[in-house]
Design a protein around this motif. Structure first.
Motif, PDB file in Angstrom:
ATOM      1  N   GLU A  87     -56.954   6.030   2.260  1.00  0.00           N
ATOM      2  CA  GLU A  87     -56.024   6.703   3.171  1.00  0.00           C
ATOM      3  C   GLU A  87     -55.117   7.670   2.425  1.00  0.00           C
ATOM      4  O   GLU A  87     -54.765   8.737   2.938  1.00  0.00           O
ATOM      5  CB  GLU A  87     -55.209   5.651   3.934  1.00  0.00           C
ATOM      6  CG  GLU A  87     -56.043   4.880   4.955  1.00  0.00           C
ATOM      7  CD  GLU A  87     -55.275   3.743   5.605  1.00  0.00           C
ATOM      8  OE1 GLU A  87     -54.166   3.419   5.103  1.00  0.00           O
ATOM      9  OE2 GLU A  87     -55.767   3.167   6.601  1.00  0.00           O
ATOM     10  N   GLU A  88     -54.724   7.294   1.214  1.00  0.00           N
ATOM     11  CA  GLU A  88     -53.907   8.197   0.393  1.00  0.00           C
ATOM     12  C   GLU A  88     -54.709   9.444   0.011  1.00  0.00           C
ATOM     13  O   GLU A  88     -54.192  10.567   0.044  1.00  0.00           O
ATOM     14  CB  GLU A  88     -53.424   7.471  -0.855  1.00  0.00           C
ATOM     15  CG  GLU A  88     -52.414   6.367  -0.564  1.00  0.00           C
ATOM     16  CD  GLU A  88     -52.083   5.544  -1.799  1.00  0.00           C
ATOM     17  OE1 GLU A  88     -52.742   5.758  -2.846  1.00  0.00           O
ATOM     18  OE2 GLU A  88     -51.170   4.685  -1.730  1.00  0.00           O
ATOM     19  N   ALA A  89     -55.995   9.235  -0.328  1.00  0.00           N
ATOM     20  CA  ALA A  89     -56.852  10.367  -0.693  1.00  0.00           C
ATOM     21  C   ALA A  89     -57.143  11.245   0.525  1.00  0.00           C
ATOM     22  O   ALA A  89     -57.169  12.473   0.433  1.00  0.00           O
ATOM     23  CB  ALA A  89     -58.161   9.851  -1.289  1.00  0.00           C
ATOM     24  N   LYS A  90     -57.294  10.600   1.670  1.00  0.00           N
ATOM     25  CA  LYS A  90     -57.553  11.332   2.912  1.00  0.00           C
ATOM     26  C   LYS A  90     -56.365  12.208   3.276  1.00  0.00           C
ATOM     27  O   LYS A  90     -56.529  13.358   3.731  1.00  0.00           O
ATOM     28  CB  LYS A  90     -57.855  10.341   4.038  1.00  0.00           C
ATOM     29  CG  LYS A  90     -58.095  10.985   5.389  1.00  0.00           C
ATOM     30  CD  LYS A  90     -58.289   9.911   6.456  1.00  0.00           C
ATOM     31  CE  LYS A  90     -58.382  10.520   7.841  1.00  0.00           C
ATOM     32  NZ  LYS A  90     -58.497   9.484   8.909  1.00  0.00           N
ATOM     33  N   ALA A  91     -55.173  11.675   3.098  1.00  0.00           N
ATOM     34  CA  ALA A  91     -53.960  12.443   3.397  1.00  0.00           C
ATOM     35  C   ALA A  91     -53.853  13.687   2.527  1.00  0.00           C
ATOM     36  O   ALA A  91     -53.269  14.699   2.934  1.00  0.00           O
ATOM     37  CB  ALA A  91     -52.731  11.550   3.212  1.00  0.00           C
ATOM     38  N   LEU A 125     -58.828  -4.146   1.584  1.00  0.00           N
ATOM     39  CA  LEU A 125     -57.659  -3.464   2.123  1.00  0.00           C
ATOM     40  C   LEU A 125     -56.996  -2.586   1.060  1.00  0.00           C
ATOM     41  O   LEU A 125     -56.437  -1.537   1.370  1.00  0.00           O
ATOM     42  CB  LEU A 125     -56.665  -4.492   2.664  1.00  0.00           C
ATOM     43  CG  LEU A 125     -57.071  -5.182   3.968  1.00  0.00           C
ATOM     44  CD1 LEU A 125     -56.105  -6.316   4.282  1.00  0.00           C
ATOM     45  CD2 LEU A 125     -57.091  -4.192   5.115  1.00  0.00           C
ATOM     46  N   GLN A 126     -57.070  -3.032  -0.192  1.00  0.00           N
ATOM     47  CA  GLN A 126     -56.478  -2.246  -1.272  1.00  0.00           C
ATOM     48  C   GLN A 126     -57.216  -0.905  -1.424  1.00  0.00           C
ATOM     49  O   GLN A 126     -56.597   0.151  -1.561  1.00  0.00           O
ATOM     50  CB  GLN A 126     -56.546  -3.021  -2.590  1.00  0.00           C
ATOM     51  CG  GLN A 126     -55.927  -2.294  -3.768  1.00  0.00           C
ATOM     52  CD  GLN A 126     -54.443  -1.995  -3.566  1.00  0.00           C
ATOM     53  OE1 GLN A 126     -53.686  -2.859  -3.114  1.00  0.00           O
ATOM     54  NE2 GLN A 126     -54.024  -0.783  -3.895  1.00  0.00           N
ATOM     55  N   LEU A 127     -58.562  -0.976  -1.328  1.00  0.00           N
ATOM     56  CA  LEU A 127     -59.350   0.252  -1.430  1.00  0.00           C
ATOM     57  C   LEU A 127     -59.169   1.114  -0.179  1.00  0.00           C
ATOM     58  O   LEU A 127     -59.214   2.345  -0.268  1.00  0.00           O
ATOM     59  CB  LEU A 127     -60.833  -0.085  -1.632  1.00  0.00           C
ATOM     60  CG  LEU A 127     -61.172  -0.776  -2.956  1.00  0.00           C
ATOM     61  CD1 LEU A 127     -62.664  -1.075  -3.040  1.00  0.00           C
ATOM     62  CD2 LEU A 127     -60.724   0.073  -4.143  1.00  0.00           C
ATOM     63  N   ARG A 128     -58.951   0.466   0.974  1.00  0.00           N
ATOM     64  CA  ARG A 128     -58.667   1.254   2.185  1.00  0.00           C
ATOM     65  C   ARG A 128     -57.359   2.024   2.013  1.00  0.00           C
ATOM     66  O   ARG A 128     -57.259   3.185   2.433  1.00  0.00           O
ATOM     67  CB  ARG A 128     -58.582   0.339   3.405  1.00  0.00           C
ATOM     68  CG  ARG A 128     -58.213   1.097   4.683  1.00  0.00           C
ATOM     69  CD  ARG A 128     -57.915   0.150   5.829  1.00  0.00           C
ATOM     70  NE  ARG A 128     -59.142  -0.324   6.448  1.00  0.00           N
ATOM     71  CZ  ARG A 128     -59.166  -1.196   7.467  1.00  0.00           C
ATOM     72  NH1 ARG A 128     -58.016  -1.694   7.927  1.00  0.00           N
ATOM     73  NH2 ARG A 128     -60.310  -1.574   7.984  1.00  0.00           N
ATOM     74  N   LYS A 129     -56.366   1.385   1.410  1.00  0.00           N
ATOM     75  CA  LYS A 129     -55.087   2.050   1.175  1.00  0.00           C
ATOM     76  C   LYS A 129     -55.280   3.252   0.260  1.00  0.00           C
ATOM     77  O   LYS A 129     -54.711   4.332   0.487  1.00  0.00           O
ATOM     78  CB  LYS A 129     -54.096   1.065   0.555  1.00  0.00           C
ATOM     79  CG  LYS A 129     -52.712   1.637   0.320  1.00  0.00           C
ATOM     80  CD  LYS A 129     -51.784   0.592  -0.271  1.00  0.00           C
ATOM     81  CE  LYS A 129     -50.402   1.178  -0.525  1.00  0.00           C
ATOM     82  NZ  LYS A 129     -49.492   0.173  -1.153  1.00  0.00           N
ATOM     83  N   GLU A 130     -56.106   3.087  -0.783  1.00  0.00           N
ATOM     84  CA  GLU A 130     -56.377   4.194  -1.696  1.00  0.00           C
ATOM     85  C   GLU A 130     -57.103   5.327  -0.972  1.00  0.00           C
ATOM     86  O   GLU A 130     -56.818   6.508  -1.207  1.00  0.00           O
ATOM     87  CB  GLU A 130     -57.213   3.695  -2.878  1.00  0.00           C
ATOM     88  CG  GLU A 130     -56.468   2.736  -3.803  1.00  0.00           C
ATOM     89  CD  GLU A 130     -57.348   2.218  -4.920  1.00  0.00           C
ATOM     90  OE1 GLU A 130     -58.476   2.771  -5.095  1.00  0.00           O
ATOM     91  OE2 GLU A 130     -56.932   1.280  -5.621  1.00  0.00           O
TER      92      GLU A 130
END
Length: 313
Positions: free
Chosen positions: A69-73, A62-67
């Protein structure tokens, strides 16, 4: 062991033992699951079902998913297309399975099975509200996981399970109401068929009596003309016709009618979401088990996810 390890990872985090390797990873590393980062990994959906794909060989974090999503944004990476293509393949396989089943059943009886739109039949304000609450609780679970709040995650997971059970029961009730209409239709069709045979039986009895009268009259004429053997033959035929007319007709009772319907006109249905067979004679408990099963819920999730992805493009 892999399955147990994955369950512990989901419950307590992959870094539960202080393994710093996860911390040093980046979301774009090869051993990180891109489908999980994009929102849904099929390996997690069908565990312990006939569609079980086994544990995902790549890392879910989940931590890498958060990263990610930030990169995707920021427009750096986007794995949505990869997830969409994977989901489309799974749904295409399910649709082919449904079509093969329908074709096979139609070869036996063209009216034996039809595809039913479970999505439409089981939609109601209550079901939609349950689905909305489940999605919100799932977000809470992810948040608790990121915080390391195991107690909060366990509590939220129990609430999700309860909401899923309530949704399944509501869906089963709605589908059962639709099936009840089919049951009434089947019984009405059988009763109509039985009623239509009654006039035919009466007409047959009248015709038999007419033949008896004709043969008696002819036998009498032959006897008067001295043709005894021919007259006796007609009398024998008359007696045979009388015995045929006196044969008792079977009277159907409701129990036999119900059994007859179940055996000869069962009317199977195919769930348009997962391709499972359903019967109009299934109980509400059995239908609830279907809606709450991993196979149905798994296909429901990937269909919902595909709709979300298609809206974005």
């Amino acid at each position: 062991m892999d399955a147990i390890r994955k369950q512990l990872d989901q419950l307590m985090g992959a870094n539960r033992n202080g393994d710093v390797r996860e911390v040093s990873r980046k979301y774009y590393d090869r051993d990180v699951c891109r489908l999980f980062l994009a929102g849904l990994c099929p390996h997690d959906l069908f565990q312990l079902t006939k569609m079980d794909m086994g544990p995902c060989p790549k890392l879910h974090s989940l931590q890498l998913r958060k990263e990610y999503e930030e990169a995707k944004a920021k427009g750096m990476d986007n794995y949505d297309r990869e997830l969409e293509e994977t989901i489309e393949r799974l749904i295409s396989e399910c649709e082919r399975k449904i079509q093969r089943a329908l074709k096979r059943l139609e070869e036996d009886d063209a009216k034996a099975a039809i595809a039913i739109s479970v999505t439409e039949v089981t939609q109601s304000k209550e079901v939609i509200e349950f689905s909305k609450q489940i999605k919100e609780k799932m977000k809470e679970i992810d948040a608790f996981d990121l915080e390391g709040n195991t107690e909060g995650k366990i509590r939220a997971t129990e609430e999700v399970d309860k909401l899923k059970e309530q949704r399944a029961e509501e869906q089963a009730k709605l589908l059962l109401e639709a099936f009840n209409k089919d049951r009434v239709s089947l019984m009405t069709s059988l009763q109509t068929a039985n009623q239509s045979t009654a006039p035919a039986a009466a007409a047959s009895d009248a015709r038999t009596q007419e033949m008896i009268d004709e043969k008696l009259k002819k036998a009498e004429e032959l006897g008067e003309n001295g043709m005894i053997d021919e007259a006796q033959k007609l009398l024998d035929e008359t007696e045979a016709l009388k015995k045929l007319g006196a044969r008792p007709q079977p009277v159907p009772d409701s129990a036999k009618m119900s059994t007859h319907v179940q055996i000869t006109d069962q009317k199977l249905r195919l769930c348009d979401i997962c391709g499972a067979f359903l019967s109009v004679y299934d109980s509400d408990r059995r239908l609830a088990d279907h809606f709450g099963g991993k196979l149905h819920m798994g296909y429901m999730l990937i269909r919902e996810k595909l709709s979300e992805l298609q809206v974005r493009f």
